[in-house]
Design an enzyme around this catalytic site. Structure first.
Site, PDB file in Angstrom:
ATOM      1  N   GLU A  95       2.646  18.769 -11.095  1.00  0.00           N
ATOM      2  CA  GLU A  95       1.743  17.823 -11.781  1.00  0.00           C
ATOM      3  C   GLU A  95       0.379  18.473 -12.033  1.00  0.00           C
ATOM      4  OE1 GLU A  95       1.302  13.883 -10.095  1.00  0.00           O
ATOM      5  OE2 GLU A  95       3.387  13.864  -9.471  1.00  0.00           O
TER       6      GLU A  95
ATOM      7  N   ASN B 192      -1.542   8.999 -18.647  1.00  0.00           N
ATOM      8  CA  ASN B 192      -1.123   8.797 -17.258  1.00  0.00           C
ATOM      9  C   ASN B 192      -0.171   9.916 -16.849  1.00  0.00           C
ATOM     10  OD1 ASN B 192      -0.744   7.469 -14.728  1.00  0.00           O
ATOM     11  ND2 ASN B 192       1.197   6.645 -15.460  1.00  0.00           N
TER      12      ASN B 192
ATOM     13  N   ASP C  51       4.735   2.581 -17.817  1.00  0.00           N
ATOM     14  CA  ASP C  51       5.357   3.919 -17.870  1.00  0.00           C
ATOM     15  C   ASP C  51       6.245   4.129 -19.091  1.00  0.00           C
ATOM     16  OD1 ASP C  51       4.123   4.478 -15.430  1.00  0.00           O
ATOM     17  OD2 ASP C  51       5.828   3.787 -14.257  1.00  0.00           O
TER      18      ASP C  51
ATOM     19  N   GLU D 160       3.323  -1.694 -21.830  1.00  0.00           N
ATOM     20  CA  GLU D 160       4.567  -1.696 -21.056  1.00  0.00           C
ATOM     21  C   GLU D 160       4.555  -0.535 -20.059  1.00  0.00           C
ATOM     22  OE1 GLU D 160       9.313  -1.557 -21.702  1.00  0.00           O
ATOM     23  OE2 GLU D 160       8.094  -1.815 -23.485  1.00  0.00           O
TER      24      GLU D 160
ATOM     25  N   GLY E 268      -6.330  11.839  -4.931  1.00  0.00           N
ATOM     26  CA  GLY E 268      -7.082  12.519  -5.987  1.00  0.00           C
ATOM     27  C   GLY E 268      -6.770  14.000  -6.148  1.00  0.00           C
TER      28      GLY E 268
ATOM     29  N   ILE F 262      -2.214  -1.953 -12.613  1.00  0.00           N
ATOM     30  CA  ILE F 262      -1.721  -2.023 -13.988  1.00  0.00           C
ATOM     31  C   ILE F 262      -2.834  -2.584 -14.863  1.00  0.00           C
ATOM     32  CG2 ILE F 262      -0.029  -3.104 -15.526  1.00  0.00           C
ATOM     33  CD1 ILE F 262       1.944  -2.988 -13.143  1.00  0.00           C
ATOM     34  N   LEU F 263      -3.213  -1.828 -15.879  1.00  0.00           N
ATOM     35  CA  LEU F 263      -4.304  -2.258 -16.765  1.00  0.00           C
ATOM     36  C   LEU F 263      -3.809  -3.344 -17.721  1.00  0.00           C
ATOM     37  CD1 LEU F 263      -5.708   1.300 -17.554  1.00  0.00           C
ATOM     38  CD2 LEU F 263      -6.872  -0.462 -16.191  1.00  0.00           C
TER      39      LEU F 263
ATOM     40  N   HIS G 280       3.063  10.630 -14.277  1.00  0.00           N
ATOM     41  CA  HIS G 280       4.059   9.883 -13.499  1.00  0.00           C
ATOM     42  C   HIS G 280       5.039  10.874 -12.857  1.00  0.00           C
ATOM     43  CE1 HIS G 280       6.441   6.400 -12.407  1.00  0.00           C
ATOM     44  NE2 HIS G 280       7.508   7.109 -12.725  1.00  0.00           N
TER      45      HIS G 280
ATOM     46  N   ASN H 173      -4.639  15.259  -8.259  1.00  0.00           N
ATOM     47  CA  ASN H 173      -4.622  15.491  -9.716  1.00  0.00           C
ATOM     48  C   ASN H 173      -6.030  15.483 -10.288  1.00  0.00           C
ATOM     49  OD1 ASN H 173      -1.866  15.735 -11.049  1.00  0.00           O
ATOM     50  ND2 ASN H 173      -1.517  14.044  -9.623  1.00  0.00           N
TER      51      ASN H 173
HETATM   52  C1  GRF Z   1       1.006  11.431  -8.298  1.00  0.00           C
HETATM   53  O1  GRF Z   1       2.310  11.713  -7.859  1.00  0.00           O
HETATM   54  C2  GRF Z   1       1.037  10.777  -9.647  1.00  0.00           C
HETATM   55  O2  GRF Z   1       2.090  11.215 -10.466  1.00  0.00           O
HETATM   56  C3  GRF Z   1       1.233   9.331  -9.303  1.00  0.00           C
HETATM   57  O3  GRF Z   1       0.487   9.134  -8.125  1.00  0.00           O
HETATM   58  C4  GRF Z   1       0.340  10.374  -7.432  1.00  0.00           C
HETATM   59  C5  GRF Z   1      -1.136  10.604  -7.257  1.00  0.00           C
HETATM   60  O4  GRF Z   1      -1.429  11.696  -6.436  1.00  0.00           O
HETATM   61  N1  GRF Z   1       0.882   8.477 -10.403  1.00  0.00           N
HETATM   62  P1  GRF Z   1      -2.927  12.213  -6.305  1.00  0.00           P
HETATM   63  O5  GRF Z   1      -3.778  11.018  -5.915  1.00  0.00           O
HETATM   64  O6  GRF Z   1      -3.351  12.790  -7.612  1.00  0.00           O
HETATM   65  O7  GRF Z   1      -2.901  13.251  -5.217  1.00  0.00           O
END
Ligand code: GRF
Length: 193
Positions: free
Chosen positions: A179, A112, A150, A148, A20, A97-98, A114, A22
């Site tokens: 990120e 999302n 990503d 589909e 978590g 995957i939703l 990535h 992000n």
């Molecule tokens: C990130 O690298 C994100 O891009 C990917 O999963 C990771 C999640 O990291 N989808 P966090 O849980 O936000 O620390």
């Protein structure tokens, strides 16, 4: 482009499965006055997600849904999200995957993040594959979610240089740091701020 009426912030649910980090950066961003969003829900498929702790720290509602039985789990999750009048969903390290149906009921409103320069390196283990292919650059991407994997429309990307000695652990750290800045930027962009 999303139009907001008055100064009302858009209500966001963040879906996580793990650390978590992000999520944390999105919460901090949402608390800024200039931010067009508020984080109203934290949802996880994994009761052990470390990220769930941010619910208590930042006083945000949290809920865990068992998505092993995908149809049933998603149905309950969707009902809960709708009940809470959520406008947009942000996936942040959400490892499920939703389904098409779920995505359809939030069409154009699921984002999302990535850890690669999409369309390169979709799926898992991106950093490992980037090293194996001796790439000079990697990065991260925020995109809209479509059925589909990503592959939805890209909102914003950040390119990151790879040094010869970088391990996948180092790359992961570098990419994650970017990120944390990129997701808020993507949100500012889609809300035209
Ligand atoms: C990130 O690298 C994100 O891009 C990917 O999963 C990771 C999640 O990291 N989808 P966090 O849980 O936000 O620390």
């Amino acid at each position: 482009m999303v139009k907001l009426t008055g100064y009302k912030k858009a209500k966001i649910a963040v879906l996580i499965s793990g650390n978590g980090s992000n999520l944390k950066s999105l919460i901090r961003f949402s608390n800024l006055k200039v931010s067009p969003i508020s984080i109203n829900l934290i949802i996880s498929n994994n009761p052990k997600s470390r990220g769930l702790r941010f619910a208590k720290i930042y006083k945000i509602k949290k809920k865990v849904f068992d998505l092993k039985k995908k149809n049933l789990g998603e149905k309950k999750m969707l009902k809960y999200i709708k009940k809470n009048e959520i406008d947009h969903i942000c996936l942040a390290g959400f490892m499920k995957i939703l389904s098409k149906n779920f995505i359809k009921s939030f069409k154009g409103k699921i984002l999302n993040i990535h850890p690669s320069l999409l369309p390169k390196y979709k799926g898992l283990n991106t950093h490992k594959r980037v090293i194996e292919n001796r790439e000079k650059y990697t990065g991260c991407t925020v995109h809209f979610v479509t059925p589909e994997l990503d592959s939805g429309k890209i909102i914003i990307q950040k390119k990151i240089r790879i040094n010869k000695k970088d391990t996948s652990h180092i790359i992961k750290r570098k990419v994650l740091a970017e990120e944390h800045k990129l997701y808020p930027k993507a949100i500012m962009r889609i809300f035209n701020r």
